[in-house]
Design a protein around this motif. Structure first.
Motif, PDB file in Angstrom:
ATOM      1  N   GLY A   1       0.817  -1.219   0.000  1.00 15.28           N
ATOM      2  CA  GLY A   1       0.000   0.000   0.000  1.00 15.28           C
ATOM      3  C   GLY A   1       0.841   1.255   0.000  1.00 15.28           C
ATOM      4  O   GLY A   1       0.704   2.098   0.890  1.00 15.28           O
ATOM      5  N   PRO A   2       1.758   1.382  -0.993  1.00 14.95           N
ATOM      6  CA  PRO A   2       2.642   2.554  -0.980  1.00 14.95           C
ATOM      7  C   PRO A   2       1.833   3.852  -1.057  1.00 14.95           C
ATOM      8  O   PRO A   2       0.820   3.917  -1.750  1.00 14.95           O
ATOM      9  N   ARG A   3       2.325   4.862  -0.329  1.00 15.95           N
ATOM     10  CA  ARG A   3       1.588   6.121  -0.290  1.00 15.95           C
ATOM     11  C   ARG A   3       1.938   7.021  -1.452  1.00 15.95           C
ATOM     12  O   ARG A   3       1.171   7.880  -1.830  1.00 15.95           O
ATOM     13  N   HIS A   4       3.151   6.797  -2.020  1.00  9.55           N
ATOM     14  CA  HIS A   4       3.601   7.707  -3.088  1.00  9.55           C
ATOM     15  C   HIS A   4       3.524   7.021  -4.449  1.00  9.55           C
ATOM     16  O   HIS A   4       3.853   5.849  -4.584  1.00  9.55           O
ATOM     17  N   GLU A   5       3.143   7.781  -5.414  1.00 11.92           N
ATOM     18  CA  GLU A   5       3.049   7.290  -6.783  1.00 11.92           C
ATOM     19  C   GLU A   5       4.405   6.739  -7.258  1.00 11.92           C
ATOM     20  O   GLU A   5       4.465   5.710  -7.913  1.00 11.92           O
TER      21      GLU A   5
END
Ligand code: ADP
Ligand code: MG
Length: 253
Positions: A239-243
């Motif tokens: 679930g990475p927060r950054h693109e």
């Protein structure tokens, strides 16, 4: 509790190229931190600053609360003498992408070199240590072989045994499987997993996402000289927060 490795706001440039742009990172004893990030993002430079192979321009690196490369006097830092830096470096094992074994020494001699020459430990004691370490990486029967007669995976396992020979506080791995044929990657990762299981503090730069998922306590994603995000593997990988993290993981999976 004091961290095993603590970086505070580390900056590093090569000429006008600002490679590390304020990196802070804390790794506790027995933890495995996996560092991911695109080529050129500063991962190798980060590991090299921890070992003081690269001098930081500002910020600090500490191992178990001991400042690396410098001593404090008031609020000023003074660089340590080379001899002191070499002593500090024995606390840190380093495993490189290209093994960097001494070609003219046997496997046994490669592993024994640092404890004999840097620590001047007794020969019999070092011999027992080397036997134990080669056994641990599954290469007891190759003790008298020369590196060129070994496969890449075997050479890297010798390099890991060598990195452990000074009984370091932390072991740094810089893309330890990137130079290997795919069928040899597993045997090296198995040795690294065994180290992790037995409580070795490790910082590992790798693109092996499966290893990160299985072994890492924390995954660090670097981009352009900064830590963009950091957290448990389930968080950063799933679930990475950054693109940019998402795009990178999509590419290496
Ligand atoms: P990574 O390991 O993430 O691929 P590096 O830490 O090797 O990144 O390199 C980061 C940047 O610093 C790159 O642009 C690289 O070209 C540059 N760099 C690394 N080492 C040196 C050096 N000794 N001299 C000049 N530039 C360097
Ligand atoms: Mg690199």
């Amino acid at each position: 509790m004091t961290a095993m490795v603590e970086l505070r706001d580390v900056h590093k440039s090569f000429g006008t190229l600002h490679v590390l742009r304020g990196v802070s990172l804390s790794v506790r004893q027995g933890e495995v931190a996996v560092i991911l990030g695109p080529s050129g993002s500063g991962k190798s430079t980060l590991l090299r600053t921890i070992n003081h192979l690269e001098k930081v321009e500002s910020g600090t690196v500490e191992i178990e609360g001991e400042l690396l490369g410098y001593r404090r006097s008031g609020d000023r830092l003074h660089e340590l003498h080379e001899r002191e830096i070499l002593r500090q470096r024995t606390k840190i094992g380093f495993v490189f992408q290209n093994f960097n074994l001494f070609p003219h020494l046997t496997v046994r001699q490669n592993v024994a070199e640092a404890p004999l020459s840097a620590q001047r430990r007794p020969k019999a004691e070092v011999a027992a240590l080397v036997t134990r370490l080669l056994d641990r990486v599954g290469l007891a029967e190759k003790a008298d072989a020369y590196p060129r007669t070994l496969s890449g995976g075997q050479q890297q396992r010798v390099a890991i045994a060598r990195a452990l020979a000074l009984e370091p506080k932390v072991v740094l791995f810089d893309e330890p499987t990137s130079a290997l044929d795919p069928e040899l990657v597993g045997e090296v990762l198995e040795v690294m997993k065994d180290l992790a299981r037995t409580g070795t503090t490790m910082l590992v730069v790798t693109h092996e996402i499966g290893f990160a998922r299985e072994v890492a306590d924390t995954v660090v994603f670097m981009d352009a000289g900064r830590i963009l995000e950091q957290g448990p593997p389930s968080q950063v990988l799933d679930g990475p927060r950054h693109e940019r993290t998402r795009a990178f993981i999509g590419k290496v999976l």
